[in-house]
Design a protein around this motif. Structure first.
Motif, PDB file in Angstrom:
ATOM      1  N   ARG A 127      -6.711  -1.602   1.158  1.00 37.10           N
ATOM      2  CA  ARG A 127      -7.216  -1.080   2.446  1.00 37.10           C
ATOM      3  C   ARG A 127      -8.373  -1.919   2.963  1.00 37.10           C
ATOM      4  O   ARG A 127      -8.519  -2.135   4.158  1.00 37.10           O
ATOM      5  CB  ARG A 127      -7.629   0.372   2.307  1.00 37.10           C
ATOM      6  CG  ARG A 127      -6.467   1.344   2.419  1.00 37.10           C
ATOM      7  CD  ARG A 127      -6.960   2.777   2.604  1.00 37.10           C
ATOM      8  NE  ARG A 127      -7.751   3.259   1.489  1.00 37.10           N
ATOM      9  CZ  ARG A 127      -7.267   3.772   0.359  1.00 37.10           C
ATOM     10  NH1 ARG A 127      -5.964   3.876   0.194  1.00 37.10           N
ATOM     11  NH2 ARG A 127      -8.056   4.182  -0.600  1.00 37.10           N
ATOM     12  N   SER A 128      -9.194  -2.434   2.060  1.00 35.33           N
ATOM     13  CA  SER A 128     -10.331  -3.270   2.497  1.00 35.33           C
ATOM     14  C   SER A 128      -9.867  -4.605   3.061  1.00 35.33           C
ATOM     15  O   SER A 128     -10.577  -5.234   3.840  1.00 35.33           O
ATOM     16  CB  SER A 128     -11.311  -3.489   1.343  1.00 35.33           C
ATOM     17  OG  SER A 128     -10.774  -4.387   0.398  1.00 35.33           O
ATOM     18  N   LEU A 135       0.826  -1.202   0.000  1.00 40.22           N
ATOM     19  CA  LEU A 135       0.000   0.000   0.000  1.00 40.22           C
ATOM     20  C   LEU A 135       0.866   1.260   0.000  1.00 40.22           C
ATOM     21  O   LEU A 135       0.522   2.257  -0.635  1.00 40.22           O
ATOM     22  CB  LEU A 135      -0.937   0.001   1.209  1.00 40.22           C
ATOM     23  CG  LEU A 135      -1.977   1.104   1.303  1.00 40.22           C
ATOM     24  CD1 LEU A 135      -2.882   1.090   0.066  1.00 40.22           C
ATOM     25  CD2 LEU A 135      -2.816   0.933   2.553  1.00 40.22           C
ATOM     26  N   ASP A 177      -4.868   6.989  -3.909  1.00 37.25           N
ATOM     27  CA  ASP A 177      -6.218   7.182  -4.451  1.00 37.25           C
ATOM     28  C   ASP A 177      -6.589   6.170  -5.527  1.00 37.25           C
ATOM     29  O   ASP A 177      -7.679   6.237  -6.093  1.00 37.25           O
ATOM     30  CB  ASP A 177      -6.347   8.599  -5.027  1.00 37.25           C
ATOM     31  CG  ASP A 177      -6.178   9.664  -3.956  1.00 37.25           C
ATOM     32  OD1 ASP A 177      -6.626   9.413  -2.814  1.00 37.25           O
ATOM     33  OD2 ASP A 177      -5.598  10.726  -4.250  1.00 37.25           O
ATOM     34  N   SER A 178      -5.711   5.234  -5.798  1.00 36.96           N
ATOM     35  CA  SER A 178      -5.972   4.262  -6.865  1.00 36.96           C
ATOM     36  C   SER A 178      -6.973   3.203  -6.410  1.00 36.96           C
ATOM     37  O   SER A 178      -7.144   2.953  -5.218  1.00 36.96           O
ATOM     38  CB  SER A 178      -4.673   3.584  -7.286  1.00 36.96           C
ATOM     39  OG  SER A 178      -4.221   2.721  -6.260  1.00 36.96           O
ATOM     40  N   PRO A 179      -7.622   2.564  -7.376  1.00 34.71           N
ATOM     41  CA  PRO A 179      -8.553   1.472  -7.040  1.00 34.71           C
ATOM     42  C   PRO A 179      -7.840   0.311  -6.324  1.00 34.71           C
ATOM     43  O   PRO A 179      -8.413  -0.320  -5.449  1.00 34.71           O
ATOM     44  CB  PRO A 179      -9.098   1.019  -8.383  1.00 34.71           C
ATOM     45  CG  PRO A 179      -8.819   2.120  -9.333  1.00 34.71           C
ATOM     46  CD  PRO A 179      -7.633   2.866  -8.805  1.00 34.71           C
ATOM     47  N   GLU A 180      -6.575   0.071  -6.699  1.00 30.68           N
ATOM     48  CA  GLU A 180      -5.815  -0.991  -6.053  1.00 30.68           C
ATOM     49  C   GLU A 180      -5.612  -0.698  -4.566  1.00 30.68           C
ATOM     50  O   GLU A 180      -5.696  -1.581  -3.726  1.00 30.68           O
ATOM     51  CB  GLU A 180      -4.443  -1.181  -6.732  1.00 30.68           C
ATOM     52  CG  GLU A 180      -4.522  -1.711  -8.142  1.00 30.68           C
ATOM     53  CD  GLU A 180      -4.728  -0.604  -9.192  1.00 30.68           C
ATOM     54  OE1 GLU A 180      -4.785   0.598  -8.827  1.00 30.68           O
ATOM     55  OE2 GLU A 180      -4.862  -0.963 -10.370  1.00 30.68           O
ATOM     56  N   ALA A 181      -5.355   0.567  -4.260  1.00 29.79           N
ATOM     57  CA  ALA A 181      -5.164   0.965  -2.863  1.00 29.79           C
ATOM     58  C   ALA A 181      -6.447   0.748  -2.054  1.00 29.79           C
ATOM     59  O   ALA A 181      -6.396   0.307  -0.910  1.00 29.79           O
ATOM     60  CB  ALA A 181      -4.707   2.419  -2.770  1.00 29.79           C
ATOM     61  N   ALA A 182      -7.569   1.021  -2.670  1.00 34.54           N
ATOM     62  CA  ALA A 182      -8.853   0.811  -1.992  1.00 34.54           C
ATOM     63  C   ALA A 182      -9.069  -0.662  -1.695  1.00 34.54           C
ATOM     64  O   ALA A 182      -9.538  -1.031  -0.609  1.00 34.54           O
ATOM     65  CB  ALA A 182      -9.996   1.365  -2.851  1.00 34.54           C
ATOM     66  N   ILE A 183      -8.690  -1.506  -2.643  1.00 30.94           N
ATOM     67  CA  ILE A 183      -8.832  -2.956  -2.431  1.00 30.94           C
ATOM     68  C   ILE A 183      -7.920  -3.410  -1.295  1.00 30.94           C
ATOM     69  O   ILE A 183      -8.340  -4.160  -0.404  1.00 30.94           O
ATOM     70  CB  ILE A 183      -8.506  -3.731  -3.735  1.00 30.94           C
ATOM     71  CG1 ILE A 183      -9.588  -3.449  -4.783  1.00 30.94           C
ATOM     72  CG2 ILE A 183      -8.391  -5.224  -3.457  1.00 30.94           C
ATOM     73  CD1 ILE A 183      -9.250  -3.956  -6.157  1.00 30.94           C
TER      74      ILE A 183
END
Length: 94
Positions: free
Chosen positions: A91-92, A77, A83-89
């Motif tokens: 973080r989840s 991470l 702010d990327s979609p990968e970072a959101a995944i």
């Protein structure tokens, strides 16, 4: 303590006791989850204490794996755009 209370205490604690048959069944179920014992042909001969010991070891190893994976995800991470979609995944998952 009155004899009436003593009887209530003993009957309520008696109902929460686990029978020998239930212990045998639970140990048998644990055997199925433990790779060390499940894959060993002598698994039926492993004592209940051995099964419990292996269960504790297995849980400790799982905790270590979770910690290691969490650390790896955190490191990953930190290398990508927050702010990327990968970072959101990622973080989840943490």
């Amino acid at each position: 303590m009155s004899s009436r209370r003593a009887r209530q205490s003993s009957s309520s604690s008696g109902s929460s006791r686990i029978s020998d048959d239930q212990i045998i069944e639970l140990v048998s179920k644990l055997r199925q989850f433990l790779p060390e014992i499940r894959d060993n042909r002598r698994s039926n001969k492993a004592s209940a204490s051995k099964v419990l010991q292996e269960t504790c070891n297995y849980i400790r190893n799982l905790h270590r794996e979770v910690d290691d994976l969490s650390e790896r995800l955190s490191q990953l991470l930190s290398t990508i755009d927050a702010d990327s979609p990968e970072a959101a995944i990622i973080r989840s998952l943490i």
